[in-house]
Design an enzyme around this catalytic site. Structure first.
Site, PDB file in Angstrom:
ATOM      1  N   GLU A 122      51.996 -79.444 -48.598  1.00 52.68           N
ATOM      2  CA  GLU A 122      51.579 -78.014 -48.201  1.00 52.68           C
ATOM      3  C   GLU A 122      50.404 -78.140 -47.417  1.00 52.68           C
ATOM      4  OE1 GLU A 122      51.587 -75.276 -51.602  1.00 52.68           O
ATOM      5  OE2 GLU A 122      53.189 -76.476 -52.797  1.00 52.68           O
ATOM      6  N   GLU A 136      51.909 -77.256 -60.525  1.00 53.38           N
ATOM      7  CA  GLU A 136      50.569 -76.763 -60.999  1.00 53.38           C
ATOM      8  C   GLU A 136      50.487 -76.518 -62.403  1.00 53.38           C
ATOM      9  OE1 GLU A 136      49.952 -73.189 -58.661  1.00 53.38           O
ATOM     10  OE2 GLU A 136      50.167 -74.491 -56.989  1.00 53.38           O
TER      11      GLU A 136
END
Length: 362
Positions: A274, A159
């Site tokens: 995910e 991220e």
């Protein structure tokens, strides 16, 4: 995993659904575990888990062993878990989870080496510009080196993109960025490759699936980041698509398909890392909710599975009983969330069927 935060408003999305009928939901394409169905397509199928769940719930442990060919540690390999003090590491839970995977013939995906969230309490007071590079390199060398030859792949940097920070390069101003600038990203990958030259190194990020300016900015930031890394010879092998989807929106994922094609044109592989489907804005009725969640899974996977460089699909938990969304994205009506392939009793849901059908159609 993305930290809990306010979600962006998604504008201009079609209110359409896949071909799944809520009146007569389809049967799965096959009854074999999803890992078997994925393997027939040359893919791994995995999930996130941690020791405390597998040790305390034998039924869940048996289910994950049966259904999955890959394990990702949900929390036990994040920085605050592995390095509780500046001079001490604790590998107890990570070692246990890796042994579980090895005993069940599963590959292991390390998560994550450099992230802005779930950092140890001591970090801010003990790491500054003078020692940040040494601290980052020491952590990666210690962790990756310990598991060299045993852990197949790693989310090295997690991220790093946040266009709302206002930078032209769309990078997130993380604790590492404030101390090292953008160079921390390259440093992390080179350190991981040095610690285990055979490791498969992944960049992992979220919110690149939908239409609209927010998502387009994130796609552009990720693509620019990956392009620069490839051009600089940084040892990155794949892009990890987190895929925390919204069940209340079901677009055709046309822009996602184009973006993934651009990533593969760089010579990089793809991993779905995910996957789950948020149902907090879906109807209360469990059957209707399950159908709409399944439609989202299938609409998304039908697109992603068209990509020739896809290597794996991992859901963020197998059973609704243990979904992180129960805490971080609960329903206003207080009903349990239902975002995963299995219900709280480990029964297969329409979402499981949808994954099976997408694999069969790949």
């Amino acid at each position: 995993m993305k930290a809990a935060s306010a979600l962006p408003v998604i504008l201009g999305l079609p209110n359409c659904r896949s071909a799944i009928s809520c009146d007569d939901p389809p049967a799965p394409a096959a009854d074999e575990p999803l890992k078997v169905q994925a393997s027939a397509r040359g893919l791994l199928f995995g999930t996130a888990a941690d020791r405390y769940l597998l040790e305390s719930d034998s039924h869940y442990a048996e289910t994950i062993a049966s259904e999955c060919s890959m394990i990702t540690p949900e929390n036990s390999m994040k920085w605050q878990s592995l390095q509780p003090t500046p001079d001490r590491y604790d590998f107890t839970h990570a070692d246990w989870l890796l042994r579980f995977a090895e005993e069940n013939g599963q590959q292991f995906h390390g998560h994550t080496l450099a992230w802005h969230y779930q950092m140890p309490d001591w970090f801010e007071e003990n790491v500054d510009k003078s020692n940040a590079e040494a601290s980052l390199l020491a952590h990666i060398e210690t962790v990756v080196g310990r598991y060299a030859g045993r852990i197949r792949s790693w989310d090295v940097v997690n991220e790093a993109i946040e266009p709302e920070e206002g930078r032209d390069d769309r990078l997130r101003i993380t604790p590492w960025f404030r101390r090292l600038g953008p160079d921390y990203i390259d440093l992390a990958y080179h350190a991981a490759a040095e610690a285990d030259p055979d490791a498969y190194l992944v960049y992992n990020d979220y919110d690149i699936e939908y239409e609209g300016g927010y998502f387009e900015d994130r796609r552009r930031g990720v693509l620019d980041l990956l392009t620069g890394m490839v051009e600089r010879g940084v040892p990155v092998h794949a892009f990890g698509i987190q895929s925390h989807l919204r069940g209340h929106h079901h677009p055709d994922f046309e822009r996602l398909a184009a973006f993934l094609a651009d990533v593969t044109d760089l010579g990089l592989d793809l991993m779905v890392t995910e996957l789950d489907v948020r149902d907090h804005e879906l109807p209360a009725d469990p059957s209707e909710r399950d159908c709409l969640v399944a439609a989202t899974y299938q609409g998304y996977l039908d697109v992603v599975l068209d990509q020739p460089n896809l290597r794996s699909i991992a859901v963020w938990g197998m059973s609704d009983r243990y979904s992180w969304l129960q805490e971080f994205q609960p329903r206003d009506d207080g009903k349990p969330v239902r975002p995963l392939p299995l219900d709280a009793e480990m029964n297969r849901k329409p979402a499981w069927n949808a994954i099976s059908n997408s694999l069969a159609n790949a």
